[in-house]
Design a protein around this motif. Sequence first.
Motif, PDB file in Angstrom:
ATOM      1  N   GLY A  13     -28.491 -30.395   1.601  1.00 48.61           N
ATOM      2  CA  GLY A  13     -28.477 -29.814   0.259  1.00 48.61           C
ATOM      3  C   GLY A  13     -28.284 -30.872  -0.813  1.00 48.61           C
ATOM      4  N   LEU A  14     -27.417 -31.840  -0.551  1.00 49.78           N
ATOM      5  CA  LEU A  14     -27.217 -32.932  -1.511  1.00 49.78           C
ATOM      6  C   LEU A  14     -28.471 -33.783  -1.649  1.00 49.78           C
ATOM      7  N   LEU A  15     -29.179 -33.994  -0.538  1.00 50.43           N
ATOM      8  CA  LEU A  15     -30.433 -34.753  -0.598  1.00 50.43           C
ATOM      9  C   LEU A  15     -31.464 -34.010  -1.453  1.00 50.43           C
ATOM     10  N   ILE A  16     -31.589 -32.705  -1.249  1.00 46.04           N
ATOM     11  CA  ILE A  16     -32.530 -31.914  -2.042  1.00 46.04           C
ATOM     12  C   ILE A  16     -32.134 -31.958  -3.519  1.00 46.04           C
ATOM     13  N   ALA A  17     -30.850 -31.827  -3.807  1.00 48.10           N
ATOM     14  CA  ALA A  17     -30.384 -31.891  -5.202  1.00 48.10           C
ATOM     15  C   ALA A  17     -30.695 -33.254  -5.812  1.00 48.10           C
ATOM     16  N   ARG A  18     -30.472 -34.323  -5.036  1.00 46.00           N
ATOM     17  CA  ARG A  18     -30.773 -35.662  -5.553  1.00 46.00           C
ATOM     18  C   ARG A  18     -32.254 -35.812  -5.842  1.00 46.00           C
ATOM     19  N   LEU A  19     -33.108 -35.242  -4.998  1.00 47.68           N
ATOM     20  CA  LEU A  19     -34.551 -35.315  -5.236  1.00 47.68           C
ATOM     21  C   LEU A  19     -34.938 -34.541  -6.493  1.00 47.68           C
ATOM     22  N   PHE A  20     -34.392 -33.338  -6.659  1.00 44.78           N
ATOM     23  CA  PHE A  20     -34.703 -32.538  -7.848  1.00 44.78           C
ATOM     24  C   PHE A  20     -34.202 -33.203  -9.129  1.00 44.78           C
ATOM     25  N   LEU A  21     -33.106 -33.923  -9.057  1.00 48.62           N
ATOM     26  CA  LEU A  21     -32.567 -34.585 -10.241  1.00 48.62           C
ATOM     27  C   LEU A  21     -33.210 -35.948 -10.490  1.00 48.62           C
ATOM     28  N   GLY A  22     -33.500 -36.693  -9.432  1.00 43.25           N
ATOM     29  CA  GLY A  22     -33.967 -38.068  -9.592  1.00 43.25           C
ATOM     30  C   GLY A  22     -35.458 -38.239  -9.795  1.00 43.25           C
ATOM     31  N   VAL A  23     -36.269 -37.446  -9.106  1.00 41.55           N
ATOM     32  CA  VAL A  23     -37.727 -37.629  -9.179  1.00 41.55           C
ATOM     33  C   VAL A  23     -38.264 -37.453 -10.600  1.00 41.55           C
ATOM     34  N   PRO A  24     -37.816 -36.439 -11.367  1.00 42.23           N
ATOM     35  CA  PRO A  24     -38.324 -36.366 -12.743  1.00 42.23           C
ATOM     36  C   PRO A  24     -38.035 -37.616 -13.568  1.00 42.23           C
ATOM     37  N   PHE A  25     -36.871 -38.221 -13.359  1.00 42.62           N
ATOM     38  CA  PHE A  25     -36.554 -39.435 -14.111  1.00 42.62           C
ATOM     39  C   PHE A  25     -37.429 -40.601 -13.667  1.00 42.62           C
ATOM     40  N   ILE A  26     -37.781 -40.658 -12.397  1.00 44.80           N
ATOM     41  CA  ILE A  26     -38.700 -41.693 -11.930  1.00 44.80           C
ATOM     42  C   ILE A  26     -40.064 -41.503 -12.601  1.00 44.80           C
ATOM     43  N   VAL A  27     -40.542 -40.263 -12.611  1.00 43.30           N
ATOM     44  CA  VAL A  27     -41.846 -39.977 -13.232  1.00 43.30           C
ATOM     45  C   VAL A  27     -41.808 -40.291 -14.722  1.00 43.30           C
ATOM     46  N   TRP A  28     -40.766 -39.826 -15.426  1.00 45.16           N
ATOM     47  CA  TRP A  28     -40.666 -40.080 -16.868  1.00 45.16           C
ATOM     48  C   TRP A  28     -40.586 -41.569 -17.154  1.00 45.16           C
TER      49      TRP A  28
END
Length: 130
Positions: free
Chosen positions: A5-20
């Motif tokens: 669950g923490l991994l999924i949360a990190r992906l949902f939070l981090g990937v948009p910032f990588i894209v932006w």
Amino acid sequence: MYNEGLLIARLFLGVPFIVWGILKLRGGEAKLVPGLQALGLPDAVFFAYLIGFCELVGGIAIVLGYPARTAGILLGLWCLVTGYDAHRGNMTELLKNVTMAGGFFALATVGAGSLSLFGGAPGGLFAYLP
């Protein structure tokens, strides 16, 4: 299930910032420059690229899970400041930023979990970063 669950949360939070961050570094900074110039910054283009770099690095740190606490606090504050500065006239955008900040602060509180770089417990010189 906790660490997954923490991994999924990190992906949902981090990937948009990588894209932006990538979008800003690949020419998207042009939309940001007028707003930065309005703030009176001396070199708005430099600061636009710096913002893109910070978003990229912060997103990568969140996805990797190290240093998740430091990156979580910094990106949470980032979301609050940018939400107020850039989105205070649009309640939906402002609340989106506040919601992301809450996710980052929650991640900073509980940590990255064991499915992260260094398994959530770095050793050596890396152990000194929070």
